[in-house]
Enzyme design. Structure first.
Site, PDB file in Angstrom:
ATOM      1  CG  HIS A 242       2.847  13.343 -25.103  1.00 61.07           C
ATOM      2  ND1 HIS A 242       1.440  13.355 -25.204  1.00 61.07           N
ATOM      3  CD2 HIS A 242       2.839  14.480 -23.828  1.00 61.07           C
ATOM      4  CE1 HIS A 242       0.864  14.324 -23.959  1.00 61.07           C
ATOM      5  NE2 HIS A 242       1.899  15.010 -23.655  1.00 61.07           N
TER       6      HIS A 242
ATOM      7  NE  ARG B 140      -1.611  17.731 -11.761  1.00 60.75           N
ATOM      8  CZ  ARG B 140      -0.933  16.479 -11.059  1.00 60.75           C
ATOM      9  NH1 ARG B 140      -1.413  16.222  -9.868  1.00 60.75           N
ATOM     10  NH2 ARG B 140       0.023  15.848 -11.606  1.00 60.75           N
TER      11      ARG B 140
ATOM     12  CG  HIS C 174      -4.026  13.036 -24.859  1.00 65.89           C
ATOM     13  ND1 HIS C 174      -4.570  13.567 -23.493  1.00 65.89           N
ATOM     14  CD2 HIS C 174      -3.051  13.075 -24.554  1.00 65.89           C
ATOM     15  CE1 HIS C 174      -3.608  13.835 -22.627  1.00 65.89           C
ATOM     16  NE2 HIS C 174      -2.502  13.290 -23.352  1.00 65.89           N
TER      17      HIS C 174
ATOM     18  CE  LYS D 144      -2.429  14.227 -13.744  1.00 61.70           C
ATOM     19  NZ  LYS D 144      -3.048  14.647 -15.086  1.00 61.70           N
TER      20      LYS D 144
ATOM     21  CD  GLU E 158      -5.805  16.769 -14.611  1.00 65.75           C
ATOM     22  OE1 GLU E 158      -4.776  16.685 -14.479  1.00 65.75           O
ATOM     23  OE2 GLU E 158      -6.573  16.359 -15.554  1.00 65.75           O
TER      24      GLU E 158
ATOM     25  NE  ARG F 143      -3.813  -1.970   2.238  1.00 68.94           N
ATOM     26  CZ  ARG F 143      -3.786  -2.832   3.171  1.00 68.94           C
ATOM     27  NH1 ARG F 143      -2.766  -2.757   4.035  1.00 68.94           N
ATOM     28  NH2 ARG F 143      -4.765  -4.112   2.949  1.00 68.94           N
TER      29      ARG F 143
ATOM     30  CG  HIS G 181      -1.749  17.767 -23.063  1.00 70.25           C
ATOM     31  ND1 HIS G 181      -1.150  19.036 -23.393  1.00 70.25           N
ATOM     32  CD2 HIS G 181      -1.021  17.185 -22.430  1.00 70.25           C
ATOM     33  CE1 HIS G 181       0.091  18.848 -22.636  1.00 70.25           C
ATOM     34  NE2 HIS G 181       0.233  17.626 -22.452  1.00 70.25           N
TER      35      HIS G 181
ATOM     36  CD  GLU H 121       3.982  18.461 -22.317  1.00 67.34           C
ATOM     37  OE1 GLU H 121       3.445  19.366 -21.452  1.00 67.34           O
ATOM     38  OE2 GLU H 121       3.324  17.333 -22.642  1.00 67.34           O
TER      39      GLU H 121
ATOM     40  CE  LYS I 269       2.820  18.073 -13.310  1.00 72.33           C
ATOM     41  NZ  LYS I 269       3.307  16.996 -14.303  1.00 72.33           N
TER      42      LYS I 269
ATOM     43  CG  ASN J  79      -4.371  18.376 -19.367  1.00 69.87           C
ATOM     44  OD1 ASN J  79      -3.473  17.631 -19.444  1.00 69.87           O
ATOM     45  ND2 ASN J  79      -5.343  18.211 -18.043  1.00 69.87           N
TER      46      ASN J  79
HETATM   47  N1  LIG Z   1       2.740  11.083 -14.688  1.00 66.16           N
HETATM   48  C1  LIG Z   1       2.444  12.249 -15.696  1.00 66.16           C
HETATM   49  O1  LIG Z   1       2.222  13.387 -15.171  1.00 66.16           O
HETATM   50  C2  LIG Z   1       3.142  12.147 -17.046  1.00 66.16           C
HETATM   51  C3  LIG Z   1       3.057  13.292 -17.842  1.00 66.16           C
HETATM   52  C4  LIG Z   1       3.379  13.222 -19.130  1.00 66.16           C
HETATM   53  C5  LIG Z   1       3.865  11.997 -19.831  1.00 66.16           C
HETATM   54  N2  LIG Z   1       3.757  10.936 -19.116  1.00 66.16           N
HETATM   55  C6  LIG Z   1       4.210   9.618 -19.751  1.00 66.16           C
HETATM   56  O2  LIG Z   1       5.545   9.625 -20.000  1.00 66.16           O
HETATM   57  C7  LIG Z   1       5.763   8.648 -21.107  1.00 66.16           C
HETATM   58  C8  LIG Z   1       6.687   9.371 -21.935  1.00 66.16           C
HETATM   59  O3  LIG Z   1       7.682   9.683 -21.283  1.00 66.16           O
HETATM   60  P1  LIG Z   1       9.120  10.083 -22.215  1.00 66.16           P
HETATM   61  O4  LIG Z   1       8.816  11.204 -23.131  1.00 66.16           O
HETATM   62  O5  LIG Z   1      10.275  10.503 -21.085  1.00 66.16           O
HETATM   63  O6  LIG Z   1       9.259   8.701 -22.931  1.00 66.16           O
HETATM   64  P2  LIG Z   1      10.481   7.590 -22.441  1.00 66.16           P
HETATM   65  O7  LIG Z   1      10.248   7.260 -21.088  1.00 66.16           O
HETATM   66  O8  LIG Z   1       9.923   6.352 -23.640  1.00 66.16           O
HETATM   67  O9  LIG Z   1      11.849   7.817 -22.967  1.00 66.16           O
HETATM   68  C9  LIG Z   1      12.256   8.259 -24.392  1.00 66.16           C
HETATM   69  C10 LIG Z   1      13.354   7.375 -24.875  1.00 66.16           C
HETATM   70  O10 LIG Z   1      14.636   8.195 -24.306  1.00 66.16           O
HETATM   71  C11 LIG Z   1      15.529   7.107 -23.782  1.00 66.16           C
HETATM   72  N3  LIG Z   1      16.362   7.827 -22.652  1.00 66.16           N
HETATM   73  C12 LIG Z   1      15.653   8.220 -21.650  1.00 66.16           C
HETATM   74  N4  LIG Z   1      16.619   8.984 -20.818  1.00 66.16           N
HETATM   75  C13 LIG Z   1      17.924   9.206 -21.743  1.00 66.16           C
HETATM   76  C14 LIG Z   1      18.920   9.644 -21.746  1.00 66.16           C
HETATM   77  N5  LIG Z   1      19.435  10.530 -20.759  1.00 66.16           N
HETATM   78  N6  LIG Z   1      19.801   9.363 -22.763  1.00 66.16           N
HETATM   79  C15 LIG Z   1      19.426   8.861 -23.835  1.00 66.16           C
HETATM   80  N7  LIG Z   1      18.232   8.043 -24.040  1.00 66.16           N
HETATM   81  C16 LIG Z   1      17.438   8.370 -22.915  1.00 66.16           C
HETATM   82  C17 LIG Z   1      14.401   6.252 -23.211  1.00 66.16           C
HETATM   83  O11 LIG Z   1      15.258   4.966 -22.992  1.00 66.16           O
HETATM   84  C18 LIG Z   1      13.475   5.866 -24.537  1.00 66.16           C
HETATM   85  O12 LIG Z   1      13.721   5.259 -25.486  1.00 66.16           O
HETATM   86  C19 LIG Z   1       4.292   8.315 -21.544  1.00 66.16           C
HETATM   87  O13 LIG Z   1       3.994   7.110 -21.038  1.00 66.16           O
HETATM   88  C20 LIG Z   1       3.181   9.372 -20.921  1.00 66.16           C
HETATM   89  O14 LIG Z   1       2.265   8.569 -20.888  1.00 66.16           O
HETATM   90  C21 LIG Z   1       3.411  11.073 -17.827  1.00 66.16           C
END
Ligand SMILES: NC(=O)c1ccc[n+]([C@@H]2O[C@H](COP(=O)([O-])OP(=O)(O)OC[C@H]3O[C@@H](n4cnc5c(N)ncnc54)[C@H](O)[C@@H]3O)[C@@H](O)[C@H]2O)c1
Length: 362
Positions: free
Chosen positions: A263, A239, A250, A141, A235, A119, A246, A183, A225, A243
């Site tokens: 994204h 919050r 999406h 999130k 949210e 938990r 977005h 972003e 943020k 978006n």
């Molecule tokens: N929780 C939230 O508030 C929130 C907000 C926005 C997006 N997200 C989620 O985040 C995800 C996307 O995240 P992302 O854009 O970071 O993509 P990702 O985690 O897939 O990373 C992108 C690529 O970069 C590589 N990588 C990471 N760090 C690196 C570095 N320093 N050097 C070289 N390569 C590196 C990874 O291995 C991957 O291939 C989605 O699943 C999305 O839903 C969550």
């Protein structure tokens, strides 16, 4: 070194942002109180940064590393259960710590595992993509995906601390870096006109990944943020302004198949669509639209959709948005830098015309 506090009633935490800090010993209570750590990462990131992170952990701690495949598909039930099994086999307790080392995929998955192990156990975010450093690692999130959609199963679960080393961005490829910049530009537009002007002035340093400039830029995004999350953690109100663009984004990602558009790329066009709508309804001056367009262009983000996009499908997908109220779309629309508003939207004919205008002619 810049540090930002996320101020929440019962679980405030710090976001530390310092270039080349990954291997420095971590002396905060989040690290010192724990004797068991699990680092969750993927092979690519672990090859680059695991050794540095290991150096920074208390020398008397027990550390296990669990790697997940480098794909969005890792945000799955299978990986969720696999990670729980490994942690339970290693006798992790509620006082053990899970560290997410990687981008948003690793952070969302590891965070949901941390939220649910006994938990809730300690959770430390060490984000290594620009998107994760300015957005997904802050705010709590966490989620995995379901066959019917992205991020449908998850929880709000705040980390104990977020450790950001902007120098890790030196190895990130250009396309991922640009996607994170979408972003960043979004923050400039929704919250802070001075920050937007700062981005414009420092754009060359940002493109060259200058350490000091990145520290300041990431700290500014995290504090914007943090302020929004502190005011509305779950949210239920403001919050939603995070978006901007977005609802369009999406929908574009959804109908194209995830992975075709990053994204941030979809957010860039989504912001332009929202901004164009505001200009055409005299809610925003055209000069603000051009400023947004210039920044998006400078960071090599897309200004248009692709010829393959089907406008009716985009509109249908917009109706799947979590923010919608009853049957009406809720769009976050920019009014001017520093001010956005949520408006209910019912005019589908206009949306059709707007989106068609963003499809390049064949
Ligand atoms: N929780 C939230 O508030 C929130 C907000 C926005 C997006 N997200 C989620 O985040 C995800 C996307 O995240 P992302 O854009 O970071 O993509 P990702 O985690 O897939 O990373 C992108 C690529 O970069 C590589 N990588 C990471 N760090 C690196 C570095 N320093 N050097 C070289 N390569 C590196 C990874 O291995 C991957 O291939 C989605 O699943 C999305 O839903 C969550």
């Amino acid at each position: 070194m810049p540090s930002v506090k996320v101020d929440l009633a019962d679980h405030s935490y710090q976001v530390e942002i310092t270039a080349h800090s990954l291997s420095a010993p971590k002396e905060t209570s989040a690290f010192l109180s724990s004797k068991q750590f699990a680092i969750i990462s993927n092979q690519l990131v672990a090859d680059l940064y695991l050794e540095d992170l290991l150096k920074s952990l208390p020398s008397d701690s027990e550390v296990i590393t669990i790697l997940v495949p480098d794909t969005e598909q890792s945000k799955s039930f299978e990986q969720f259960i696999r990670l729980h099994t490994k942690l339970l086999e290693a006798r992790f307790s509620r006082s053990s710590s899970i560290i997410a080392l990687g981008g948003g995929v690793v952070g969302d998955l590891a965070g949901f595992v941390a939220a649910t192990l006994h938990r809730g156990c300690n959770f430390i975010q060490v984000p290594t993509t620009l998107l994760a450093q300015v957005d997904s690692s802050v705010g709590g999130k966490t989620a995995i995906n379901h066959a019917t959609g992205k991020n449908l199963i998850g929880s709000f679960y705040q980390p104990n601390i977020v450790i950001i080393d902007p120098s890790t961005l030196s190895t990130l490829d250009d396309r991922q870096y640009a996607a994170g910049m979408a972003e960043v530009i979004k923050y400039g537009f929704i919250e802070d006109e001075h920050f937007l002007a700062w981005l414009d002035k420092n754009k060359e340093h940002i493109r060259n990944k200058d350490d000091r400039t990145l520290e300041l830029m990431i700290a500014r995004c995290c504090s914007i943020k943090a302020a929004v999350v502190s005011a509305d953690e779950k949210e239920k109100g403001i919050r939603v302004l995070l978006n901007l663009g977005h609802t369009f984004a999406h929908a574009i990602e959804n109908i194209s198949g995830y992975g075709i558009w990053l994204h941030g790329e979809a957010v860039a066009v989504g912001m332009l669509l929202a901004a164009k709508l505001s200009v055409e309804h005299q809610w925003m001056k055209a000069e603000h639209y051009f400023k947004l367009e210039q920044l998006i262009k400078y960071f090599n983000l897309p200004l248009k959709l692709t010829a393959k996009i089907n406008v009716d499908e985009v509109i249908d997908a917009m109706y799947l948005d979590k923010k919608n109220l009853n049957k009406d779309l809720q769009l976050v629309l920019p009014i001017k830098p520093g001010l956005s508003e949520v408006k209910s939207w019912t005019d589908e004919n206009y949306l059709h015309k707007l989106i068609t205008g963003f499809i390049p002619e064949k």
